[in-house]
Design a protein around this motif. Sequence first.
Motif, mmCIF file in Angstrom:
data_model
loop_
_atom_site.group_PDB
_atom_site.id
_atom_site.type_symbol
_atom_site.label_atom_id
_atom_site.label_comp_id
_atom_site.label_asym_id
_atom_site.label_seq_id
_atom_site.Cartn_x
_atom_site.Cartn_y
_atom_site.Cartn_z
ATOM 1 N N TYR A 115 35.967 26.710 40.199
ATOM 2 C CA TYR A 115 36.472 26.587 41.565
ATOM 3 C C TYR A 115 35.535 25.784 42.463
ATOM 4 O O TYR A 115 35.973 25.034 43.307
ATOM 5 N N THR A 116 34.240 25.981 42.288
ATOM 6 C CA THR A 116 33.291 25.265 43.140
ATOM 7 C C THR A 116 31.971 25.092 42.403
ATOM 8 O O THR A 116 31.476 26.029 41.766
ATOM 9 N N THR A 117 31.419 23.896 42.467
ATOM 10 C CA THR A 117 30.155 23.610 41.791
ATOM 11 C C THR A 117 29.180 22.842 42.686
ATOM 12 O O THR A 117 28.040 22.637 42.317
ATOM 13 N N MET A 118 29.646 22.381 43.851
ATOM 14 C CA MET A 118 28.862 21.514 44.727
ATOM 15 C C MET A 118 28.539 20.186 44.035
ATOM 16 O O MET A 118 27.517 19.561 44.287
ATOM 17 N N LEU A 119 29.467 19.760 43.156
ATOM 18 C CA LEU A 119 29.336 18.502 42.440
ATOM 19 C C LEU A 119 30.645 17.721 42.541
ATOM 20 O O LEU A 119 31.712 18.293 42.790
ATOM 21 N N ALA A 120 30.560 16.418 42.324
ATOM 22 C CA ALA A 120 31.750 15.560 42.386
ATOM 23 C C ALA A 120 32.619 15.759 41.146
ATOM 24 O O ALA A 120 32.163 16.216 40.095
ATOM 25 N N GLN A 141 35.514 11.372 53.663
ATOM 26 C CA GLN A 141 34.738 12.586 53.409
ATOM 27 C C GLN A 141 35.669 13.778 53.603
ATOM 28 O O GLN A 141 36.779 13.643 54.120
ATOM 29 N N PHE A 142 35.159 14.948 53.186
ATOM 30 C CA PHE A 142 36.023 16.126 53.144
ATOM 31 C C PHE A 142 35.469 17.254 54.010
ATOM 32 O O PHE A 142 34.287 17.284 54.357
ATOM 33 N N ALA A 301 40.550 19.541 54.372
ATOM 34 C CA ALA A 301 40.809 18.500 55.356
ATOM 35 C C ALA A 301 40.045 17.259 54.932
ATOM 36 O O ALA A 301 39.129 17.310 54.099
ATOM 37 N N VAL A 302 40.413 16.116 55.530
ATOM 38 C CA VAL A 302 39.758 14.847 55.213
ATOM 39 C C VAL A 302 39.508 14.092 56.500
ATOM 40 O O VAL A 302 40.176 14.295 57.508
ATOM 41 N N TYR A 303 38.507 13.215 56.465
ATOM 42 C CA TYR A 303 38.344 12.256 57.557
ATOM 43 C C TYR A 303 37.882 10.933 56.969
ATOM 44 O O TYR A 303 37.056 10.875 56.072
ATOM 45 N N THR A 332 32.684 22.551 50.824
ATOM 46 C CA THR A 332 33.342 21.281 51.107
ATOM 47 C C THR A 332 33.568 20.508 49.814
ATOM 48 O O THR A 332 32.662 20.381 48.991
ATOM 49 N N GLY A 333 34.776 19.983 49.625
ATOM 50 C CA GLY A 333 35.063 19.214 48.420
ATOM 51 C C GLY A 333 35.096 20.054 47.172
ATOM 52 O O GLY A 333 34.867 19.534 46.067
#
Length: 464
Positions: A115-120, A141-142, A301-303, A332-333
């Motif tokens: 679910y989340t790894t703080m990686l791309a 960015q996210f 969300a995105v910007y 994030t992301g």
Amino acid sequence: MKTPTPSLPSRTGLDWPRAQAFLARERDSYAARNPHSAALAAQARQHLLFGVPLHWMNDWGTPFALHVSHASGAEVTDVDGNALVDFCLGDTGAMFGHAPAPVAAALVRQATRGYTTMLATADAAAVGSLLAERFGLPFWQFALSATDANRYIVRWIRAATGRKKLLVFNGCYHGTIEDVFVDLIDGRPTQRDSLLGQVHDLTEHTVVVEFNDLPALEAALAQGDVACVLAEPVMTNIGMVLPEPGFWEAAQALIRQHGAWLVMDETHTISTGPGGYARAHGIEADALVLGKPVGGGVPCAVYGMSERLAERAVKAKQDAPPGHSGIGTTLTGNMLAMAAMRATLGEVMTPAAYGHMLAVSARLADGIRQTLARHGLPWCVTQVGARTEFQFCPEPPRNGSEAGQALDAELEHLIHLGLLNRGVMITPFHNMMLVCPQTTEAHVDRLIAALDEVITQIKAPAVP
């Protein structure tokens, strides 16, 4: 018998004592229809502040909070088994329908892959490409919400320009980014009284002018200290306010002339079409924010930024001392959000989906106009793509002040409760309605029939 004079302009044509009697009956009907929601609401009050996950969930005007069991497409089923046609759609979060199949499949695939790894991830790269192609801005960015995305892009632009001030339009709403909670009261910028716990004076760094007021915009920008203008291309959160012809063309020129940047918040106006309102109407923003609908309802969300702004943002980061930038969070992301966004952008937010939504929304807007005309009510109807709203004024408002004057929360809640008891749900504030790819003409006809019935119950009787 003489009809009582309405106390507010919004109630012209209504019999308010009759409306109050109707409201009392509707509250009783709601309680009778929803015993399981009543029991859950009582249970929730024991441990949830205000009895709900977030306090504004009490803004529906119901005697107690409605509790949902499940939602699919254009329909919601509550815990008492009542099926509701949903024209709220999570206030845009589910604008492309509840649990769209491609998003559900993407989440199932990702569910056992982390679910989340703080990686791309590969999904992140794909999402960046999809966003650039769709909106015409090259760098993205996210964030986890439009609030955060607005906060982050303002920080980037302040860092890139060295300017501190933000300009917004009176009556705007860009999530809960603190900077925007400044209103014009008797022509003077005033920090909003409802903002809890705010200890710094927001008027020091926030400039506010009326929407569609080019002279006021020019005067504010001429001071030379505005970093960016943060705006929706159409104001939506105080009731819809459309830009006057030529407004954005002239506004863009003024913003560029005075060295500021333009940020378009398209979280609601993505209802216009696949590329949002700005791209459809030739607004060339320096940055764009899009929140809740971009992941099919999954928090994200995105910007995005132009190349010129991105270069300055990167330089600002490279020139800054090491340490936390104050931008972004560990979630994030995350992998679930990336998977959801890739599916939504690639398979859900399609031209075909928009073609259906715009046609159904036009049917809705026309039907409401005809209903209001038949009852002789001096209310107007505005449509922005898949988003439709009726307002308690004869002409569409030109700015936030006019839109605010047309609001009548008591009347809104009365109408919304009447619709809810007839199996139709619209957004709890204002009179906003959205359609999604699964909304049918039959759904629209049901809403119009319910609205006709509610108005019949509250309007002033014809004088013989």
